[in-house]
Design an enzyme around this catalytic site. Structure first.
Site, PDB file in Angstrom:
ATOM      1  N   ASP A  42       1.413   4.622   2.479  1.00  0.00           N
ATOM      2  CA  ASP A  42       1.004   5.232   3.738  1.00  0.00           C
ATOM      3  C   ASP A  42       1.379   6.706   3.735  1.00  0.00           C
ATOM      4  OD1 ASP A  42       0.454   2.579   5.307  1.00  0.00           O
ATOM      5  OD2 ASP A  42       2.446   2.296   4.435  1.00  0.00           O
ATOM      6  N   ASP A  94       0.866  -1.177   0.000  1.00  0.00           N
ATOM      7  CA  ASP A  94       0.000   0.000   0.000  1.00  0.00           C
ATOM      8  C   ASP A  94       0.905   1.232   0.000  1.00  0.00           C
ATOM      9  OD1 ASP A  94       1.095   0.249   2.535  1.00  0.00           O
ATOM     10  OD2 ASP A  94      -0.798   0.197   3.618  1.00  0.00           O
ATOM     11  N   ASP A 129      -3.314   4.314   2.825  1.00  0.00           N
ATOM     12  CA  ASP A 129      -3.657   4.623   4.222  1.00  0.00           C
ATOM     13  C   ASP A 129      -3.312   6.077   4.509  1.00  0.00           C
ATOM     14  OD1 ASP A 129      -4.358   1.994   4.674  1.00  0.00           O
ATOM     15  OD2 ASP A 129      -2.500   1.453   5.714  1.00  0.00           O
TER      16      ASP A 129
HETATM   17  P1  8DG Z   1       4.328  -2.425   2.993  1.00  0.00           P
HETATM   18  O1  8DG Z   1       3.077  -1.611   2.990  1.00  0.00           O
HETATM   19  O2  8DG Z   1       5.407  -1.866   2.141  1.00  0.00           O
HETATM   20  O3  8DG Z   1       4.062  -3.851   2.696  1.00  0.00           O
HETATM   21  O4  8DG Z   1       4.945  -2.391   4.480  1.00  0.00           O
HETATM   22  P2  8DG Z   1       4.747  -1.305   5.595  1.00  0.00           P
HETATM   23  O5  8DG Z   1       4.445   0.034   4.987  1.00  0.00           O
HETATM   24  O6  8DG Z   1       5.882  -1.380   6.531  1.00  0.00           O
HETATM   25  O7  8DG Z   1       3.489  -1.861   6.372  1.00  0.00           O
HETATM   26  P3  8DG Z   1       2.036  -1.260   6.660  1.00  0.00           P
HETATM   27  O8  8DG Z   1       1.161  -2.425   6.961  1.00  0.00           O
HETATM   28  O9  8DG Z   1       1.584  -0.369   5.559  1.00  0.00           O
HETATM   29  O10 8DG Z   1       2.194  -0.446   8.010  1.00  0.00           O
HETATM   30  C1  8DG Z   1       3.024   0.687   8.135  1.00  0.00           C
HETATM   31  C2  8DG Z   1       3.208   1.008   9.574  1.00  0.00           C
HETATM   32  O11 8DG Z   1       2.028   1.575  10.122  1.00  0.00           O
HETATM   33  C3  8DG Z   1       3.523  -0.232  10.422  1.00  0.00           C
HETATM   34  O12 8DG Z   1       4.729  -0.019  11.120  1.00  0.00           O
HETATM   35  C4  8DG Z   1       2.373  -0.310  11.388  1.00  0.00           C
HETATM   36  C5  8DG Z   1       1.933   1.150  11.452  1.00  0.00           C
HETATM   37  N1  8DG Z   1       0.611   1.393  12.000  1.00  0.00           N
HETATM   38  C6  8DG Z   1       0.444   2.124  13.144  1.00  0.00           C
HETATM   39  N2  8DG Z   1      -0.862   2.178  13.466  1.00  0.00           N
HETATM   40  C7  8DG Z   1      -1.536   1.479  12.512  1.00  0.00           C
HETATM   41  C8  8DG Z   1      -2.911   1.195  12.334  1.00  0.00           C
HETATM   42  O13 8DG Z   1      -3.773   1.575  13.128  1.00  0.00           O
HETATM   43  N3  8DG Z   1      -3.232   0.454  11.230  1.00  0.00           N
HETATM   44  C9  8DG Z   1      -2.287   0.036  10.341  1.00  0.00           C
HETATM   45  N4  8DG Z   1      -2.687  -0.676   9.265  1.00  0.00           N
HETATM   46  N5  8DG Z   1      -0.959   0.277  10.499  1.00  0.00           N
HETATM   47  C10 8DG Z   1      -0.594   0.996  11.573  1.00  0.00           C
HETATM   48  O14 8DG Z   1       1.386   2.623  13.753  1.00  0.00           O
HETATM   49 MN    MN Z   2       2.671   0.316   3.838  1.00  0.00          MN
HETATM   50 MN    MN Z   3      -0.450   0.647   5.621  1.00  0.00          MN
END
Ligand code: 8DG
Ligand code: MN
Ligand code: MN
Length: 366
Positions: A207, A205, A290
């Site tokens: 962020d 995704d 996100d």
């Molecule tokens: P990717 O998307 O590249 O696969 O990996 P990522 O960017 O490291 O993972 P992510 O699932 O998108 O999460 C990014 C960070 O956000 C991860 O360290 C967890 C953090 N996070 C929070 N709070 C929340 C929350 O409420 N929901 C989600 N989905 N992630 C959160 O700190």
């Molecule tokens: Mn991510």
């Molecule tokens: Mn995410």
């Protein structure tokens, strides 16, 4: 993991927040195998044992070179007997029989397939597997299966959102998000966080964290941005979670990745400039996005938390609590000895409060 004080200065720390872990992984053959073992345990609800393999893989990811001899693992923390045996087998045979077995296991393969759908967690995946379902076709044609809104979107856009998002796509989305945010509030700013901030070339995704300079602005910005995306016809799915943040309830004791900020989980239409997707006859790709909008005075903690990696942050919180008597979460850093909140304008401030060397975002790929 052994206690850090039992180790000499030069030793690898058992805490991921005391290691620099770039994306340059010299031990991928070992870490891929350990992560399959971890994933298999996670998919069957064994979070504890799974974490042991995740930690072992993370230690290997931080090493400056490939492991050459078996003895090299003797001085490394977080490597249990089981992890060492897997590493040894891979060193000698090129692969691990247990890992191969898992990769061919029908349950693992099916659970992994089902949980790759947005909105489907291990519980739902297991439920479907236990009912004899093995393919998406079977799930979708089973009358007793009731999909929620998230899962419906997950299946509808599966082909697109199961593909990795590139850095180029992330940058294109940043322009779209920024445009909407600035239109709603010209003094707000948008930064990429998550895996892309850690330097990853691809993600599942994108962020974004939104910074609003006036108090209270963070509560109105996400609904307004969503409204704008809708009017632009670029929103395919949205789940807005309004803020439940309450300053009076700090410290929150929520030391996992959960936080109380306003956030939204979206699926957006990203138009691609050049070629049409001939088969689908569409000129866009569905992408998971996100957004999080913390209050200004919580921004630094939120940025640190959302940058990850999950394992890095988990160890940072554990280190703060166990080694420093401080509570860190996405909202604040609290000192139990003085009963005070420690202020931070930058991530450097937070590391300094914890007596840690600063670790750059691209070194947090634990
Ligand atoms: P990717 O998307 O590249 O696969 O990996 P990522 O960017 O490291 O993972 P992510 O699932 O998108 O999460 C990014 C960070 O956000 C991860 O360290 C967890 C953090 N996070 C929070 N709070 C929340 C929350 O409420 N929901 C989600 N989905 N992630 C959160 O700190
Ligand atoms: Mn991510
Ligand atoms: Mn995410």
């Amino acid at each position: 993991c052994t206690h850090p004080s039992a180790k000499p200065e030069s030793a690898v720390s058992p805490y991921a927040c005391q290691r620099r872990t770039t994306l340059d992984n010299h031990n991928k053959i070992f870490t891929d195998a350990l992560e399959v073992l971890a994933e298999n345990l996670e998919l069957s609800g064994n979070q504890g044992p799974s974490l042991a393999f995740r930690k072992a893989a993370s230690v290997l990811k931080s090493l400056p070179a490939a492991l050459r001899r078996q003895e090299e693992t003797q001085h490394l923390p977080c490597l249990g007997e089981h992890s060492r045996a897997i590493i040894e087998e891979i060193s000698e045979c090129g692969s691990s029989s247990r890992v191969e077995e898992i990769l061919n296991d029908e349950r693992y393969r099916t659970m992994k397939l089902f949980s790759s759908v947005f909105g489907v967690g291990p519980k739902t995946a297991e439920n479907w597997f236990c009912r004899g379902l093995r393919t998406f076709e079977q799930v979708l044609s089973e009358p007793s299966v009731r999909l929620n809104r998230m899962q419906t979107a997950g299946f509808l856009f599966y082909e697109d959102i199961s593909k990795p998002v590139s850095r180029t796509e992330a940058s294109a989305l940043k322009i779209i998000v920024e445009e909407a945010v600035i239109c709603v509030n010209p003094s707000a700013t948008v930064s990429i966080t998550g895996g892309f901030r850690r330097g990853k070339e691809f993600g599942h995704d994108v962020d974004f964290i939104i910074k609003t300079p006036e108090a209270g602005q963070e509560d109105v910005i996400l609904p307004a941005v969503i409204k704008r995306f809708k009017s632009q016809n670029i929103l395919l799915y949205s789940d807005l979670q309004e803020s439940t943040f309450d300053l009076r309830k700090l410290p929150t004791h929520c030391f996992d990745a959960m936080d109380h900020f306003g956030k939204c989980f979206l699926i957006m239409k990203l138009k691609h400039e050049q070629e049409m997707d001939a088969r689908a006859g569409k000129d866009w790709k569905a992408v998971r996005v996100d957004l999080v909008a913390p209050p200004l005075e919580r921004f630094t903690y939120a940025l640190l938390g959302w940058t990850g990696s999950t394992l890095f942050l988990r160890d940072l919180r554990r280190f703060a609590r166990l080694e420093r008597g401080k509570l860190l979460d996405n909202h604040a850093l609290y000192d139990k000895a003085t009963n005070t909140f420690l202020p931070a304008n930058t991530e450097e401030d937070i590391f300094a409060h914890l007596g840690l060397e600063y670790i750059e975002p691209w070194q947090r790929n634990a």
